[in-house]
Scaffold this active site. Structure first.
Site, PDB file in Angstrom:
ATOM      1  N   LYS A  35     100.188  32.257  20.015  1.00 41.12           N
ATOM      2  CA  LYS A  35      99.758  31.899  21.398  1.00 41.12           C
ATOM      3  C   LYS A  35      98.748  31.228  21.704  1.00 41.12           C
ATOM      4  O   LYS A  35      97.812  31.379  20.975  1.00 41.12           O
ATOM      5  CB  LYS A  35     100.419  32.971  22.031  1.00 41.12           C
ATOM      6  CG  LYS A  35      99.384  34.091  22.298  1.00 41.12           C
ATOM      7  CD  LYS A  35      99.696  35.465  22.964  1.00 41.12           C
ATOM      8  CE  LYS A  35      98.665  36.403  23.074  1.00 41.12           C
ATOM      9  NZ  LYS A  35      99.175  37.665  23.460  1.00 41.12           N
ATOM     10  N   TYR A 249      68.972  23.500  35.067  1.00 42.28           N
ATOM     11  CA  TYR A 249      69.459  23.979  36.422  1.00 42.28           C
ATOM     12  C   TYR A 249      68.918  25.201  37.082  1.00 42.28           C
ATOM     13  O   TYR A 249      69.055  26.230  36.239  1.00 42.28           O
ATOM     14  CB  TYR A 249      70.928  23.900  36.599  1.00 42.28           C
ATOM     15  CG  TYR A 249      71.637  22.405  36.343  1.00 42.28           C
ATOM     16  CD1 TYR A 249      71.221  21.427  37.374  1.00 42.28           C
ATOM     17  CD2 TYR A 249      72.613  22.328  35.514  1.00 42.28           C
ATOM     18  CE1 TYR A 249      71.968  20.364  37.296  1.00 42.28           C
ATOM     19  CE2 TYR A 249      72.992  21.041  35.362  1.00 42.28           C
ATOM     20  CZ  TYR A 249      72.865  19.999  36.230  1.00 42.28           C
ATOM     21  OH  TYR A 249      73.470  18.845  36.120  1.00 42.28           O
TER      22      TYR A 249
HETATM   23  C1  LIG Z   1      98.808  38.831  22.671  1.00 47.92           C
HETATM   24  C2  LIG Z   1      99.786  40.034  22.300  1.00 47.92           C
HETATM   25  C3  LIG Z   1      99.484  40.451  20.946  1.00 47.92           C
HETATM   26  C4  LIG Z   1      98.521  40.231  20.094  1.00 47.92           C
HETATM   27  O1  LIG Z   1      97.368  40.890  20.490  1.00 47.92           O
HETATM   28  P1  LIG Z   1      96.033  41.148  19.587  1.00 47.92           P
HETATM   29  O2  LIG Z   1      95.068  42.094  20.357  1.00 47.92           O
HETATM   30  O3  LIG Z   1      95.374  39.632  19.626  1.00 47.92           O
HETATM   31  O4  LIG Z   1      96.309  41.468  18.182  1.00 47.92           O
HETATM   32  C5  LIG Z   1     100.582  41.363  20.781  1.00 47.92           C
HETATM   33  N1  LIG Z   1     101.595  41.875  21.475  1.00 47.92           N
HETATM   34  C6  LIG Z   1     101.742  41.240  22.438  1.00 47.92           C
HETATM   35  C7  LIG Z   1     102.927  41.677  23.368  1.00 47.92           C
HETATM   36  C8  LIG Z   1     100.822  40.303  23.087  1.00 47.92           C
HETATM   37  O5  LIG Z   1     100.930  39.859  24.335  1.00 47.92           O
END
Ligand SMILES: *Cc1c(COP(=O)(O)O)cnc(C)c1O
Length: 354
Positions: A35, A249
């Site tokens: 994702k 800044y």
């Molecule tokens: C994003 C997500 C993961 C992956 O988690 P990590 O900590 O990056 O390994 C797994 N399961 C769900 C439901 C998630 O939303």
């Protein structure tokens, strides 16, 4: 070629990291969470590389992300969409062959109202209070679904990065209770950090995300992870700031003595967090050079006094990579590795290597 910030994405390292988690997982094997543009590394390229290595389960947040994965990996691998299921998602799920994760009784009713031409998974919330059916809704879910069986039953740990947390055992037990109501259905529980917990926590298909990209720290981080990317930016100008002068800044940094400063082409406009001002660092060769002053939209100023021979316009400075450890940089910015790579914008050129 004109200079701009770049992220060299190490697909070979990502594949190696996935194999490592696949070995740590139980017989269910490891899937891959891709994702948010594969945590900033590029959904299509990462998915294609992992599918080529034998990964056959992908997870995304939205159906449109799932469609990108499908185009990259072709038919075959399962693609799960965490975000639930709305009537608007049906055409894409059908056409791209996606498996929505149903998170609520409403989601279930919505799926039942479709022509049921694509499979679904079920998410049971065992302690996040975020997405998923409550435990006391699972029986109702099972009755509504009748003969329709989920492809996968999943839940998500709240505290997997703390092996001593009682939450892990409690969630694992609650999940087991929910699973009894769906005999024979495949299950999935562990995220990245979950691979560092007891074997029962790694049962079923695992869902590593962060670890595939070399992130994560603490007791659950396995040996041998490699960085998923090297984030680099070019030095645009080198100058000597005089003792007593200020940098950037707000004049937030005052120089105690004459200091060789390098102005580097990277800033919060690229997603490099402004909170790393006066605390983050970049590597010029083997030398760690502190960020001086605030980070601006396009620019970071570094104290390169300790790397004088290398400090030249056009030289590349590493901000994430084998030397500039992702999680160390994240701590300097007051955040986690997740946020640093995921936030990198489109102005950062992605360069892919095996
Ligand atoms: C994003 C997500 C993961 C992956 O988690 P990590 O900590 O990056 O390994 C797994 N399961 C769900 C439901 C998630 O939303």
């Amino acid at each position: 070629m004109s200079l701009r910030p770049r992220a060299c994405v190490h697909l070979g390292n990502i594949v190696g990291n996935w194999r490592l988690y696949d070995r740590l997982s139980g017989p269910g094997g490891a899937g891959a969470v891709v994702k948010a543009n594969a945590y900033g590394h590029g959904t299509a390229e990462v998915s294609r590389a992992l599918a080529g290595a034998g990964c056959s389960h992908f997870f995304v947040a939205y159906a449109f992300e799932g469609e990108m994965v499908r185009r990259a990996v072709g038919p075959g691998p399962e693609i799960y969409v965490f975000g639930g299921f709305m009537p608007e998602d049906a055409p894409l799920c059908r056409e791209a062959g996606l498996t929505p994760v149903l998170n609520s009784l409403e989601n279930i009713d919505t799926w039942l109202a479709t022509e049921r031409s694509f499979p679904f998974a079920l998410h049971v919330d065992t302690g996040m209070n975020r997405l998923g059916l409550r435990l006391d809704e699972v029986g109702d879910a099972q009755r509504r679904l009748g003969e329709h069986k989920p492809m996968l039953l999943l839940s998500h740990f709240a505290c997997a990065d703390d092996p001593d947390s009682d939450m892990n055992t409690a969630q694992s037990n609650s999940f087991a209770e929910a699973c009894v109501q769906f005999p024979g259905v495949a299950i999935s529980l562990a995220n990245t950090a979950g691979h560092g917990l007891r074997a029962e926590m790694r049962r079923g298909l695992t869902r590593p995300g962060l670890g595939l990209y070399g992130g994560g720290s603490g007791p659950t981080r396995p040996e041998g992870l490699k960085p998923g990317m090297t984030l680099e930016a070019p030095i645009l100008q080198v100058r000597t700031g005089r003792a007593g002068e200020t940098v950037g800044y707000g004049a937030s940094a005052r120089l105690e003595h004459d200091t060789l400063l390098a102005t580097v082409g990277l800033g919060y406009g690229d997603g490099f967090l402004r909170s790393a001002g006066n605390s983050g660092f970049g590597y010029l060769g083997e030398t760690c050079c502190p960020i001086v002053g605030r980070i601006s939209m396009d620019l970071i100023t570094l104290d390169v006094s300790a790397a004088v021979p290398l400090a030249k316009p056009g030289a590349w400075v590493e901000f994430i990579g084998a030397r500039a450890d992702l999680e160390r940089q994240a701590v300097a910015a007051g955040t986690l590795g997740y946020e640093l790579t995921t936030g990198l914008g489109s102005r950062v050129e992605r360069i892919y290597e095996d």
